[in-house]
Design an enzyme around this catalytic site. Structure first.
Site, PDB file in Angstrom:
ATOM      1  N   LYS A 183       0.847  -1.307   0.068  1.00 33.61           N
ATOM      2  CA  LYS A 183      -0.006   0.151   0.064  1.00 33.61           C
ATOM      3  C   LYS A 183       0.947   1.135  -0.008  1.00 33.61           C
ATOM      4  CE  LYS A 183      -1.920   2.777   2.903  1.00 33.61           C
ATOM      5  NZ  LYS A 183      -1.805   4.073   1.874  1.00 33.61           N
ATOM      6  N   GLY A 236       6.538   4.913   8.576  1.00 36.04           N
ATOM      7  CA  GLY A 236       5.754   6.048   8.809  1.00 36.04           C
ATOM      8  C   GLY A 236       5.852   6.760  10.284  1.00 36.04           C
ATOM      9  N   GLY A 241       2.157   3.735  13.731  1.00 40.06           N
ATOM     10  CA  GLY A 241       2.898   2.632  14.280  1.00 40.06           C
ATOM     11  C   GLY A 241       2.078   1.850  15.340  1.00 40.06           C
ATOM     12  N   GLU A 258       9.543   1.091  11.140  1.00 40.21           N
ATOM     13  CA  GLU A 258      10.545   1.868  11.000  1.00 40.21           C
ATOM     14  C   GLU A 258       9.870   3.326  11.164  1.00 40.21           C
ATOM     15  OE1 GLU A 258      12.312   4.755   9.981  1.00 40.21           O
ATOM     16  OE2 GLU A 258      12.762   4.177   8.044  1.00 40.21           O
ATOM     17  N   CYS A 292      13.350  10.397   7.821  1.00 37.84           N
ATOM     18  CA  CYS A 292      13.125  10.148   9.187  1.00 37.84           C
ATOM     19  C   CYS A 292      14.562  10.144  10.074  1.00 37.84           C
ATOM     20  CB  CYS A 292      12.491   8.773   9.123  1.00 37.84           C
ATOM     21  SG  CYS A 292      13.733   7.579   8.185  1.00 37.84           S
ATOM     22  N   GLU A 389       9.277  15.562  16.193  1.00 36.77           N
ATOM     23  CA  GLU A 389       9.862  15.432  14.668  1.00 36.77           C
ATOM     24  C   GLU A 389       9.131  16.125  13.710  1.00 36.77           C
ATOM     25  OE1 GLU A 389       8.869  11.500  12.683  1.00 36.77           O
ATOM     26  OE2 GLU A 389      11.056  11.787  11.707  1.00 36.77           O
TER      27      GLU A 389
HETATM   28  P1  ADP Z   1       2.126  11.017   7.454  1.00 38.70           P
HETATM   29  O1  ADP Z   1       1.210  11.244   8.470  1.00 38.70           O
HETATM   30  O2  ADP Z   1       3.439  11.569   7.639  1.00 38.70           O
HETATM   31  O3  ADP Z   1       1.624  10.673   6.142  1.00 38.70           O
HETATM   32  P2  ADP Z   1       1.886   8.027   8.018  1.00 38.70           P
HETATM   33  O4  ADP Z   1       2.331   7.232   9.237  1.00 38.70           O
HETATM   34  O5  ADP Z   1       0.223   8.607   8.416  1.00 38.70           O
HETATM   35  O6  ADP Z   1       2.455   9.370   7.833  1.00 38.70           O
HETATM   36  O7  ADP Z   1       1.854   7.280   6.670  1.00 38.70           O
HETATM   37  C1  ADP Z   1       2.508   6.382   6.273  1.00 38.70           C
HETATM   38  C2  ADP Z   1       1.629   5.310   5.821  1.00 38.70           C
HETATM   39  O8  ADP Z   1       0.861   4.829   6.714  1.00 38.70           O
HETATM   40  C3  ADP Z   1       0.904   5.796   4.415  1.00 38.70           C
HETATM   41  O9  ADP Z   1       1.232   4.691   3.471  1.00 38.70           O
HETATM   42  C4  ADP Z   1      -0.421   5.824   5.161  1.00 38.70           C
HETATM   43  O10 ADP Z   1      -1.380   5.747   4.139  1.00 38.70           O
HETATM   44  C5  ADP Z   1      -0.606   4.613   5.993  1.00 38.70           C
HETATM   45  N1  ADP Z   1      -1.175   4.871   7.042  1.00 38.70           N
HETATM   46  C6  ADP Z   1      -1.854   5.979   7.833  1.00 38.70           C
HETATM   47  N2  ADP Z   1      -2.815   5.696   8.746  1.00 38.70           N
HETATM   48  C7  ADP Z   1      -2.920   4.471   8.835  1.00 38.70           C
HETATM   49  C8  ADP Z   1      -3.373   3.413   9.579  1.00 38.70           C
HETATM   50  N3  ADP Z   1      -4.528   3.665  10.524  1.00 38.70           N
HETATM   51  N4  ADP Z   1      -3.371   2.248   9.230  1.00 38.70           N
HETATM   52  C9  ADP Z   1      -2.568   1.443   8.334  1.00 38.70           C
HETATM   53  N5  ADP Z   1      -1.889   2.523   7.558  1.00 38.70           N
HETATM   54  C10 ADP Z   1      -1.777   3.844   7.860  1.00 38.70           C
END
Ligand code: ADP
Length: 487
Positions: A183, A236, A241, A258, A292, A389
Site C-alpha cells: 500500500k 511512517g 505505528g 520503522e 526520518c 519530529e
Molecule cells: P504521514 O502522516 O506522514 O503521512 P503516516 O504514518 O500517516 O505518515 O503514513 C505512512 C503510511 O501509513 C501511508 O501509506 C499511510 O496511508 C499509512 N497509514 C496511515 N494511517 C494508517 C492506519 N491507521 N493504518 C494503516 N496504515 C496507515
C-alpha cells in the site's frame, strides 16, 4: 496537469492478481503536484474490499501459484530483470517521483534511483543464498533447519522516498519467496504503480506483488488488521505505528516498524569544520528535511558555535529552493499542504518558546509548498522543536561544552533512529558511538546508506532492521526438522 507525452507512463489502477483494475467502490482520489498545487491525475482508491481481493490473490500465489515452485535462483533472476528495467526507465521514474513528491530531480536521479537499483541488485544476489543449517544435537538424530518465507506480507510505505521505500520492502520479500500486498502512501502512488508494471514485464508471476493505493485509515488499516496476512512491514509516523501494532494483534501477525526520529548531529571543535558544515546541511536539508533520520538536533561545541553557525546559515540561505524539475534546484517542495502547515506551525512554536531564527523561518514564494531552509539558534533540548519530529527543513542548534551532559541530552528523546559525530579524535568518536542510543551512528558523514548495511531504530523509532542480511530475518521463518537415526 501532466505533459501529454508522458501520460503513457502513469498507471491509475490497482494491481491485483496480475490485472489492472478499478476499485470496487469505483472511487478515485487526486494526487497533487506539491510544487504547483495542481492535480497530476486521479488514482483508483482502494479500500477494505480491494485489500481482501489483493490478500486472496497473494495467498493463492503463495500456496498454489508457480511462486512456490520457482527456484530460488530464478527469483534472483527476476529481481535482476526488475533491476534492469528500472535502470532502463530510470529517467521516467525519477521524473514521476519528482512530480509526485516535490523533491529535486537532481536528488531523484543521483540518490533515490541509484539506491533503488543497488537494493534490487543486492537482494537478487541473496535469493539463492538463504539456507538452513545442520545442528549437532544429542542422541542419534539428524537435525536440520529450513529457512522458509513468512507467507503473505503487507507492506505500508510513506511518501518521502516512495520508490526507495517500496524497493527496500519488496526486494527482500521477493528474494525470500513471499507474496506481497503493497500500500503506497496516498500522497505519492505513481512510482510504485510504475514499478508494478516493470515487475510484470520482468516476469514476476501474477499475484506475487499486488499494489493497492488508498488512504491509511481505510486501505492501510484493513491490511494491518487482515486475518490472512502473515506479516506487516511499516514505515511512517510513530502514532500510526501504534495503530498498526494494535491492528496486528488480531492474528498475532509479525510486524516490523520503522518510525520517526529526532537525530542528534554532534560537532566537536576538533572536527574538520567545513566538512561538518556540509554534513549538517546534507543532514537536514536533503529531501526538504522529510527524512526520518534527518539531523534535526545539531549539537555544537561552544568553542566553534559562532563560527559554525555563521557558515551554516550563510550556506543555508544560499540554497536554491524552487522548481523541482530544474536540475539546478537544491531544495524542492514539501509533499503536501498538511505537511507544509505542520512545519510552519513548528517554526512558530520555536519562536514562541524563545529560540531565534537566524535564517529562513517562512514560506518561499506564494505558490507551491516551499519553505526556506531554516536554522534556529539557542534551542533548549526540552523545547518542542527539539523533542518532536518536524519532518521539514528546520534545524535546532544546541550549544554544549560538557561531553557527558551533551550525550545525556542527545539520548533524551523518545526516538533513537540515527546520530552523527564529527571529530578527528577517533577514541572520543568510538566512545560516544557506544553511548548513543540509536540504530545508526555516522562518524564524519551523514545520510550515508548502502543496501548491505542494516537500518532501523532504537526506542520509539521502531524495531526490526531493514536492508542487509538482517532484512532476511524479517521475511523468513525457521523450521527445525528431526530425523531418527537410531532404532
Ligand atoms: P504521514 O502522516 O506522514 O503521512 P503516516 O504514518 O500517516 O505518515 O503514513 C505512512 C503510511 O501509513 C501511508 O501509506 C499511510 O496511508 C499509512 N497509514 C496511515 N494511517 C494508517 C492506519 N491507521 N493504518 C494503516 N496504515 C496507515
Amino acid at each position: 496537469m501532466v505533459k501529454r507525452k508522458e501520460t503513457n507512463i502513469i498507471s491509475r489502477q490497482l494491481l491485483i492478481d496480475g490485472k489492472w483494475v478499478d476499485s470496487i467502490s469505483g472511487k478515485f482520489f487526486r494526487t497533487i503536484n506539491p510544487a504547483t498545487e495542481e492535480e497530476i491525475t486521479t488514482i483508483a482508491e482502494g479500500d477494505k474490499e480491494d485489500i481482501d481481493l489483493a490478500v486472496a490473490a497473494a495467498r493463492k500465489a503463495f500456496e498454489k501459484g508457480p511462486w512456490r515452485k520457482t527456484d530460488a535462483r530464478d527469483r534472483g533472476l527476476i529481481l535482476l530483470k526488475i533491476m534492469e528495467l528500472v535502470e532502463k526507465n530510470k529517467d521516467e521514474l525519477a521524473w514521476l517521483e519528482t512530480l509526485d513528491n516535490g523533491k529535486p530531480i537532481s536528488e531523484t536521479k543521483n540518490a533515490d534511483l541509484p539506491l533503488v537499483i543497488d537494493c534490487l541488485l543486492y537482494y537478487a544476489g541473496w535469493a539463492d543464498k538463504i539456507h538452513g543449517e545442520t545442528i549437532p544435537v544429542r542422541g542419534e538424530f539428524l537435525n536440520y533447519t529450513i529457512r522458509e518465507p513468512v507467507g503473505v506480507v503487507g507492506q505500508i510505505i510513506p511518501w518521502n522516498f516512495p520508490l526507495l521505500m517500496a524497493v527496500w520492502k519488496i526486494a527482500p520479500a521477493i528474494a525470500c519467496g513471499n507474496t506481497i500486498v503493497l500500500k503506497p502512501a496516498e500522497q505519492t502512488p505513481l512510482s510504485a504503480l510504475m514499478l508494478g508494471r516493470l515487475c510484470q514485464e520482468a516476469g514476476l508471476p501474477d499475484g506475487v506483488l499486488n499494489i493497492v493505493p488508498g488512504y491509511g485509515p481505510t486501505a492501510g488499516a484493513a491490511l494491518a488488521a487482515h486475518m490472512d496476512v502473515d506479516k506487516i512491514a511499516f514505515t511512517g509516523e510513530h502514532t500510526t505505528g501504534r495503530l498498526i501494532m494494535k491492528a496486528a494483534a488480531g492474528n498475532l501477525k509479525r510486524i516490523s516498524l520503522e518510525l520517526g526520529g529526532k537525530s542528534p548531529n554532534i560537532v566537536f571543535a576538533d572536527s574538520d569544520i567545513d566538512s561538518a558544515v556540509n554534513g549538517a546541511l546534507r543532514g537536514i536539508f536533503f529531501n526538504q528535511g522529510e527524512v526520518c533520520c534527518a539531523g534535526s538536533r545539531l549539537f555544537l561545541e561552544k568553542k566553534i558555535h559562532d563560527e559554525f553557525l555563521g557558515k551554516l546559515s550563510d550556506r543555508a540561505s544560499r540554497l536554491s529552493v524552487g522548481n523541482p524539475e530544474d536540475p539546478n534546484t537544491q531544495m524542492g517542495a514539501q509533499v503536501s499542504k498538511e505537511q507544509f502547515d505542520k512545519i510552519l506551525h513548528y517554526i512558530e512554536s520555536g519562536k514562541q518558546e524563545g529560540a531565534k531564527v537566524i535564517t529562513g523561518g517562512e514560506r518561499c514564494g506564494n505558490k507551491g509548498y516551499f519553505i526556506k531552509p531554516t536554522v534556529f539558534e539557542g534551542v533548549n533540548n526540552s523545547m518542542k522543536i527539539a523533542q518532536e519530529e518536524i519532518f521539514g527543513p528546520v534545524v535546532s542548534t544546541i550549544a554544549f561544552d560538557d561531553m557527558d551532559e551533551m550525550v545525556q541530552q542527545s539520548n533524551d528523546s523518545p526516538y533513537g533512529l540515527a546520530a552523527a559525530v564529527w571529530t578527528r579524535d577517533i577514541k572520543k568518536a568510538h566512545k560516544i558511538a557506544r553511548e548513543l542510543k540509536a540504530g545508526t551512528i555516522w562518524m564524519n558523514t551523514y545520510n550515508t546508506f548502502d543496501a548491505a548495511s542494516p537500518f532501523g531504530g532504537y526506542k520509539q523509532s521502531g524495531f526490526g532492521r531493514e536492508l542487509g542480511v538482517h532484512a532476511l530475518e524479517l521475511y523468513t521463518q525457521i523450521k527445525s526438522v528431526w530425523i531418527n537415526l537410531g532404532t
